[in-house]
Each structure stands twice: as C-alpha cells, then as structure tokens.
Write a protein that holds these residues in place. Structure first.
Motif, short mmCIF file in Angstrom:
data_model
loop_
_atom_site.label_atom_id
_atom_site.label_comp_id
_atom_site.label_asym_id
_atom_site.label_seq_id
_atom_site.Cartn_x
_atom_site.Cartn_y
_atom_site.Cartn_z
N ARG A 158 0.82 -1.22 0.00
CA ARG A 158 0.00 0.00 0.00
C ARG A 158 0.85 1.26 0.00
O ARG A 158 0.46 2.28 -0.56
CB ARG A 158 -0.93 0.01 1.21
CG ARG A 158 -2.11 -0.94 1.11
CD ARG A 158 -3.21 -0.54 2.08
NE ARG A 158 -2.71 -0.45 3.44
CZ ARG A 158 -2.74 -1.45 4.33
NH1 ARG A 158 -3.25 -2.62 3.97
NH2 ARG A 158 -2.29 -1.28 5.55
N HIS A 159 2.02 1.17 0.65
CA HIS A 159 2.92 2.33 0.71
C HIS A 159 3.84 2.42 -0.50
O HIS A 159 4.75 3.26 -0.54
CB HIS A 159 3.75 2.30 1.99
CG HIS A 159 2.95 2.61 3.22
ND1 HIS A 159 2.49 1.64 4.08
CD2 HIS A 159 2.50 3.81 3.72
CE1 HIS A 159 1.83 2.20 5.06
NE2 HIS A 159 1.81 3.51 4.86
N GLY A 160 3.66 1.55 -1.47
CA GLY A 160 4.44 1.61 -2.70
C GLY A 160 5.86 1.11 -2.57
O GLY A 160 6.70 1.38 -3.45
N ARG A 161 6.14 0.33 -1.53
CA ARG A 161 7.51 -0.13 -1.30
C ARG A 161 7.84 -1.38 -2.13
O ARG A 161 8.98 -1.60 -2.51
CB ARG A 161 7.74 -0.45 0.18
CG ARG A 161 7.47 0.72 1.11
CD ARG A 161 8.41 1.88 0.84
NE ARG A 161 9.81 1.51 1.07
CZ ARG A 161 10.85 2.29 0.83
NH1 ARG A 161 10.64 3.50 0.29
NH2 ARG A 161 12.07 1.89 1.08
N LEU A 162 6.84 -2.19 -2.38
CA LEU A 162 7.05 -3.42 -3.15
C LEU A 162 5.72 -3.87 -3.72
O LEU A 162 4.66 -3.29 -3.43
CB LEU A 162 7.67 -4.53 -2.29
CG LEU A 162 7.01 -4.90 -0.95
CD1 LEU A 162 5.75 -5.72 -1.15
CD2 LEU A 162 7.99 -5.67 -0.07
N ARG A 163 5.77 -4.93 -4.52
CA ARG A 163 4.56 -5.52 -5.07
C ARG A 163 4.64 -7.04 -4.89
O ARG A 163 5.63 -7.66 -5.29
CB ARG A 163 4.41 -5.18 -6.55
CG ARG A 163 3.13 -5.75 -7.15
CD ARG A 163 3.02 -5.43 -8.62
NE ARG A 163 1.92 -6.16 -9.23
CZ ARG A 163 1.75 -6.32 -10.54
NH1 ARG A 163 2.63 -5.76 -11.38
NH2 ARG A 163 0.74 -6.99 -11.02
N VAL A 164 3.64 -7.61 -4.27
CA VAL A 164 3.58 -9.06 -4.10
C VAL A 164 2.98 -9.66 -5.37
O VAL A 164 1.79 -9.47 -5.66
CB VAL A 164 2.75 -9.45 -2.87
CG1 VAL A 164 2.64 -10.98 -2.77
CG2 VAL A 164 3.39 -8.89 -1.60
N VAL A 165 3.80 -10.38 -6.12
CA VAL A 165 3.34 -10.94 -7.40
C VAL A 165 3.17 -12.45 -7.35
O VAL A 165 2.65 -13.05 -8.30
CB VAL A 165 4.33 -10.58 -8.54
CG1 VAL A 165 4.40 -9.07 -8.72
CG2 VAL A 165 5.72 -11.16 -8.28
N GLY A 166 3.60 -13.09 -6.24
CA GLY A 166 3.50 -14.53 -6.20
C GLY A 166 3.49 -15.10 -4.80
O GLY A 166 3.89 -14.44 -3.83
N VAL A 167 2.98 -16.32 -4.69
CA VAL A 167 3.07 -17.13 -3.48
C VAL A 167 3.64 -18.48 -3.90
O VAL A 167 3.21 -19.06 -4.90
CB VAL A 167 1.70 -17.33 -2.81
CG1 VAL A 167 1.80 -18.34 -1.67
CG2 VAL A 167 1.17 -16.00 -2.29
N MET A 168 4.62 -18.98 -3.13
CA MET A 168 5.28 -20.22 -3.50
C MET A 168 5.45 -21.15 -2.30
O MET A 168 5.45 -20.71 -1.14
CB MET A 168 6.66 -19.94 -4.12
CG MET A 168 7.66 -19.31 -3.18
SD MET A 168 9.27 -18.97 -3.98
CE MET A 168 9.88 -20.63 -4.30
N GLY A 169 5.55 -22.43 -2.60
CA GLY A 169 5.84 -23.44 -1.60
C GLY A 169 6.63 -24.56 -2.26
O GLY A 169 7.00 -24.48 -3.43
N HIS A 170 6.87 -25.64 -1.51
CA HIS A 170 7.65 -26.74 -2.04
C HIS A 170 7.12 -28.05 -1.47
O HIS A 170 6.73 -28.11 -0.30
CB HIS A 170 9.13 -26.58 -1.68
CG HIS A 170 10.06 -27.34 -2.57
ND1 HIS A 170 10.46 -26.87 -3.80
CD2 HIS A 170 10.65 -28.55 -2.43
CE1 HIS A 170 11.26 -27.74 -4.37
NE2 HIS A 170 11.39 -28.77 -3.55
N LEU A 171 7.11 -29.08 -2.31
CA LEU A 171 6.67 -30.40 -1.89
C LEU A 171 7.86 -31.26 -1.48
O LEU A 171 8.80 -31.42 -2.26
CB LEU A 171 5.92 -31.10 -3.03
CG LEU A 171 4.55 -30.51 -3.39
CD1 LEU A 171 4.07 -31.10 -4.72
CD2 LEU A 171 3.53 -30.79 -2.30
N GLY A 172 7.80 -31.81 -0.28
CA GLY A 172 8.94 -32.58 0.21
C GLY A 172 8.94 -34.02 -0.22
O GLY A 172 9.97 -34.70 -0.12
N CYS A 173 7.81 -34.54 -0.72
CA CYS A 173 7.71 -35.97 -1.04
C CYS A 173 7.17 -36.20 -2.45
O CYS A 173 6.56 -37.24 -2.72
CB CYS A 173 6.81 -36.67 -0.02
SG CYS A 173 7.25 -36.38 1.70
N ALA A 174 7.37 -35.25 -3.33
CA ALA A 174 6.76 -35.34 -4.67
C ALA A 174 7.27 -36.52 -5.47
O ALA A 174 6.58 -37.00 -6.38
CB ALA A 174 7.01 -34.04 -5.43
#
Length: 384
Positions: A158-174
């Motif tokens: 909101r303060h213009g400091r950054l932009r959140v463009v993604g959310v990520m995770g990882h699978l440990g047993c894929a």
C-alpha cells in the motif's frame, strides 16, 4: 617386482563433457505439454551442471516463459548473459544486495519478516513472491508467521515499497506421489493462498509443483510449475522417459599388461585375479566421480562395459580392459544417455547411493565442456 609394459603418446586430449541441447529442448516440450500453467525453467547450480545460459535459452525457445535460480548472483549472471525473461531468485541471506534485484529486474522470494523488512528498507519497487513452508521445516515462512508476513507485505504494498506478485511453496515428497505428505502440503499451500488474499494481496503467480509433481500430481499445479532437473533429463518420480542431456568421455592415457596378483591403486583395494590389461583414464573425484562408487562403477570402452578397479582417485581411475581391443587415445564413455549401452547418470547415482542431481551438479569445472544442438526451436508441441 612384476614387470609391466606401458605405452605412451605425445598428446592425448583430456576428459570432455558434452551437453546435448536437443535433449533439453525435447524435455522442455514435455513439461510445457504437461503443465497446466506456465513453465519456469530452473537453472540454478549452473543449470544443474549443464550450463545455465545454454539451458535457459533452450528452455525459453521451447515454451518456458520464466527462469528460476537460488541466489541473486545466479540471477544477475543470467542478465549479464543477455537473458531478459522474468527471473525469480528464492534463496538469499537477509543482508543480500536487494537493490541489485530491482536494478536487474529480478523477482525475489520472501521467506520471513526479517527478509521483508530488509527488502522494504533497501529496494523500493521490488517484486516479491511470499514463500510458505509447506511442511519441510527448511525454507519459507512457518504457518504461524504467515498471517503476519502477509499483512506486513500488504502494508508495504500500500505504501508503494514493493509488489507481491507470487506465493510459493515446495513439496517434500513429490517423488513418491502416494505419500500423504503431498496432500498435506497441497492443503497447507491453499490455506496460505487464501490467507494472502484475506490480507488484501492479489498474487498473480502461485507455484508449488517442481519436476516430479508436474509429471504425477495435477492437484499441485497452479499458475506455474518450476522445472529444473527435468530439463536435463532427470525424473525423480521415474514415471516418464526423459532424455538425458550429457555425456562424459575420457581418453585412455596409458595401457599396461599386468600379471595375476597385481595390486591396484591406493590401499591396494583390488588385486588382479588373473593376467589382464589395465587402462588409465584422467578423470577422478575432483572431476565429480564419487569415490564411494569405487569397486562398483563401470565405463564403456571399445563398445563394451568394463569395470573400474581399485579406488577412484582425485585425478584418475583404472579400468580393467581384459581382452577389449583398444589403443591409447581411445575414448571411454564414463556416462551418457545409455542409448548405446554406456553407463548412465542414474547408474552412477545408484553406485554412489545418491541422487542423479548430485552426480550432474558435481561434475568439475576442469572438465572441458562442449555443446551440441541448437536453442532456437520455437514451435511448442502441444500433445505428446
């Protein structure tokens, strides 16, 4: 003392690693056809030992749309190599040079409040992917911290400091699709996405699946899949025949005839049971051949599989040639795709009780590298 005869030449070329970019191209098209969203070509660790720039260019030319690496230094090296596709870097210390990410148009992962604060203070305008730990207790914010991280990221947005463009995770047993931890990780990731949205964030990119899950777990597909090992022919799930992309050869630099009872290498770990001929190859554990594979590994020479004998040394290995007809300067195939019966990366990993990933990323820099194939195919095959 046993007499031996040793032949020699004035010059024999050293070991050579050839990267087949046609294989990288074909593998990329497999994943483009399988993925439900975009394909991020992960070229960390110098493209899994295959050359980051070449692998990146080939993957992008065959349907990948984005690039992924661990460190910012890897990301800026891609930019220095002329690559302009979106790049994500997801493993950096809190005091990393975040301003360089903005200068070089590199997106970065945020795994903690401390990282978020550092980015806000150093890199106005950064594009970030919030990283949730989905059950590995490794990288990413813990679920207990996630809500606070999302709210803080929204304030910074909101303060213009950054932009959140993604959310990520990882699978440990894929690599084991039926393992229950995959379902738990998928559920936790969806909770994380909902929490981010509840905080007012609207991430464009959501990515959980890497190579194995892209091939075996459609429920883990979101807007993007991260493909690294698969680009170079490694399928951790062992469900699809990908095309291995490298071959390692080494020339015979000497050949000697020895009697029964000759003791070979450090510690005399192997003794010839009968008269034979031994060949010396100038490649060893300093070049990435795991020493633990001593006594098990083979190479192909003169079109035949022959065992390496004695211990793998830093700079050399000894092959029991038996009655194979070869001469100094002839190449032995240490590993390759396996199409002609040569040992494969998978076999070397088995001999060393490790992953194929460790074998290919461990091949040393002093091995001369060449590439074959082109990185310019742009017609993505939509069905396999």
């Amino acid at each position: 003392m046993t007499a031996m005869t040793i032949a020699a030449t004035d010059f024999v070329a050293g070991p050579r690693l050839n990267i087949d970019l046609h294989a990288v191209a074909a593998n990329t098209r497999v994943f483009v056809a399988r993925a439900q969203g975009e394909v991020m070509a992960v070229v960390k660790a110098d493209g899994f030992g295959h050359g980051a720039i070449d692998v990146a260019r080939t993957a992008l030319a065959n349907g990948a749309t984005r690039l992924g690496v661990t460190s910012l230094s890897e990301a800026t090296a891609l930019r220095a190599g002329g690559l302009r596709a979106p790049v994500l870097s997801w493993l950096n210390a809190v005091d990393a040079d975040w301003a360089s990410a903005v200068r070089h148009d590199v997106e970065v992962a945020v795994p903690s409040l401390a990282h978020l604060d550092a980015i806000v203070n150093a890199a106005t305008g950064a594009r970030v992917h919030l990283h949730l730990d989905t059950g590995m207790a490794r990288d990413g914010a813990s679920p207990s911290e996630w809500g606070q991280l999302c709210r803080a990221a929204r304030r910074a947005e909101r303060h213009g400091r950054l932009r959140v463009v993604g959310v990520m995770g990882h699978l440990g047993c894929a690599d084991v699709p039926v393992d229950g931890c995959n379902r738990q990780a998928r559920q936790l990731f969806m909770w994380g996405v909902r929490s981010a949205r509840s905080a007012g964030l609207r991430p464009q990119h959501r990515h959980l699946a890497a190579t194995a899950a892209t091939l075996t777990d459609s429920d883990a597909h979101h807007t993007m899949s991260r493909i690294g090992a698969g680009l170079v022919g490694i399928d951790p799930s062992r469900t699809v025949d990908l095309e291995p992309a490298l071959s390692l050869t080494a020339p015979l630099v000497s050949v000697r005839t020895v009697p029964a009872g000759a003791r070979v290498g450090y510690g005399h770990a192997w003794t010839t049971p009968a008269p034979t001929r031994l060949g010396l190859l100038p490649v060893g554990y300093a070049d990435g051949l795991p020493r633990i594979a001593s006594g098990q590994a083979e190479v192909q020479v003169g079109g035949q599989r022959r065992p390496l004998v004695g211990r793998i040394s830093m700079d050399m290995v000894v092959v029991d040639l038996g009655d194979v007809v070869v001469a100094i300067g002839d190449d032995a195939v240490v590993l390759g795709p396996g199409h002609a019966g040569e040992p494969t990366v998978r076999e070397w990993a088995g001999w060393a009780d490790t992953l194929e990933h460790e074998i290919v990323t461990g091949l040393g820099a002093r091995v001369r590298r060449t590439t074959s194939g082109a990185a310019t195919h742009r017609h993505v095959r939509q069905a396999l």
